[in-house]
Enzyme design. Sequence first.
Site, PDB file in Angstrom:
ATOM      1  N   ASP A   1      -7.128  -4.364   3.121  1.00 44.69           N
ATOM      2  CA  ASP A   1      -7.712  -3.035   3.197  1.00 44.69           C
ATOM      3  C   ASP A   1      -8.421  -2.801   4.527  1.00 44.69           C
ATOM      4  O   ASP A   1      -9.027  -3.715   5.095  1.00 44.69           O
ATOM      5  CB  ASP A   1      -8.732  -2.878   2.057  1.00 44.69           C
ATOM      6  CG  ASP A   1      -9.427  -1.540   2.064  1.00 44.69           C
ATOM      7  OD1 ASP A   1      -8.748  -0.534   1.794  1.00 44.69           O
ATOM      8  OD2 ASP A   1     -10.642  -1.492   2.340  1.00 44.69           O
TER       9      ASP A   1
ATOM     10  N   GLU B   1      -3.212  -2.332   5.494  1.00 47.18           N
ATOM     11  CA  GLU B   1      -3.476  -0.894   5.552  1.00 47.18           C
ATOM     12  C   GLU B   1      -3.995  -0.534   6.933  1.00 47.18           C
ATOM     13  O   GLU B   1      -5.047  -1.017   7.360  1.00 47.18           O
ATOM     14  CB  GLU B   1      -4.510  -0.500   4.505  1.00 47.18           C
ATOM     15  CG  GLU B   1      -4.813   0.993   4.517  1.00 47.18           C
ATOM     16  CD  GLU B   1      -6.173   1.334   3.928  1.00 47.18           C
ATOM     17  OE1 GLU B   1      -6.270   2.390   3.272  1.00 47.18           O
ATOM     18  OE2 GLU B   1      -7.138   0.578   4.140  1.00 47.18           O
TER      19      GLU B   1
END
Length: 573
Positions: free
Chosen positions: A221, A286
Amino acid sequence: MTKEEEEEEEEEEEEDLEELPWWKTSIVYQVYPRSFMDSTGSGVGDLIGIASKADYLRDLGVGAVWLSPVFTSPMADFGYDVSNFTDIDPVFGDLQDFDFLLEEMHRRDLKVILDFVPNHTSDQHEWFLKSVRREDPFTHYYVWEDAAGYNASGHPFPPSNWLSVFRGSAWEWVEEREQFYLHQFLAEQPDLNFRNPAVREEIKDAMRFWLDRGVDGFRVDALKFLFEARNAFEDEPRAQDSDVEDPLQYEFLEHTLTVDRPETLEALAEWRELVGEYEDRFLMVEVYADVNETMKYYGNESHPLADFPFNFLLIDSFQSRDNLTGESVMAVIDDWMTNMPEGKWPNWVIGNHDNSRVASRLGSDLVDALNMLILLLPGTPVTYYGEEIGMEDTFVSWEDTQDPRGLNFGPERYLEFSRDPARSPMQWGDEPNAGFSTANATWLPANANLTSLNVATQDEAEASHLGVYRQLSELRREVTFVRGDLAFPLVTEEVIAILRSYKRAPSYLLVINTSEYDVTVDLQQGTTLPEVGTVVLRSVTDTSDATMLGSKVQLNNVTLVGGEGIVFKFPQV
């Protein structure tokens, strides 16, 4: 073709499929654990609930399940504020429940991918609490800076104008330590100091913990935020191409000092090496950035980094239907394919937990067509839970709003920024709470359309989004889609035609009408396509007898209803 030649061709195709790692042939399915299935009646989804749906996931045809964060967390940002990287939050269960889920998925040949959050922790993490107190070795585990100065009353000024993604200053003063700490998200999410080797080892130890436990990979993330400029007292400039007037809104500044630093790629290389120590594991990251910057996260053949960075072009380019055309869709596909480093693998994402659902953003008539698009393009598709049935955004009142991003903008503007509407409970049936939970109230309300839009209803229907998705997941296993070439024989403002072909295998043509009205197209004009194609799949919105599955259709006269996708099959082109 002789029988021997046919057998040889079949063997070649089988070998072509066997050579690829699992993540190149799988659909990755994102589960938002709070909203997937509640097994305890708490109103919040959990690990046992997810495990109970393993058969559904297998029958859907996906190959990997990506879990949004389930680590111990105070839930200021619903799991993206981790207070213990090596344990499960009680709201979801415990490590025993996780092991059970892992076993249930693996028994069905489903891989499990964890959402890993290395950029920051919770402010309740033991590391941060000890860092505040300057307890070694944690003193420099976070990004701490002195005040830039003080006003007449002794109030400290932050080091710079850096902003939080969730609005407001990215600096928070701690009186006990008499310094500011950096938080590029919530104040409850202090940024780790990745210039500290001890921090990097801590994160790698956490990854090893889960790899040793049997997880098949990670989705990393917020990777681009990992490092920032060494000089934290330098301001970022105002964004020149932004119409944002709110000086506290993240988009007000151009982020030249706080994202996509070269050191981030060095840290990613360490994780690539670590994951490579385990057999058959996977790493995706990401990164919201322009395409050229994003491509750096692939690395290259001699220095590989992520197996792939998420391809958000279809999300970023199409926040509404206003600019969705056949030409713009082709341009987005081409942008990724032409910029991708040689030898790397593409991926396609059309929805996730941070964006409005596809049916609400682009139109419910396009649900099947866009699932066809991402599942039949070359590469790995990523499906957000509920997109297979065409779930829509749920209205969430200010009083029921949970998302801190929405809350930070107040009751007047929360609807512009809240991510809650796309995170509502999975709609399993038409019973209360959509079959998600037996609780009197769920953490977010279920959508009011649950009585007509749910898995059970679509399971029984003759034609449904769910049925189309299952057929798609089966079709994409054909070697043509796994290994085949990509071409665009016809592209207009309304229509895009995508051709997939491979050696002597059958060819397939996906045709999508991006407009809201019916169009008739001549797919042979200016192309080398055959005169006739056999319909193998179509959107549920098309009820014409002429395009029923198995129908032979003259390709010089094909009518598509608004938002329709249709797939034709014919001998090799």
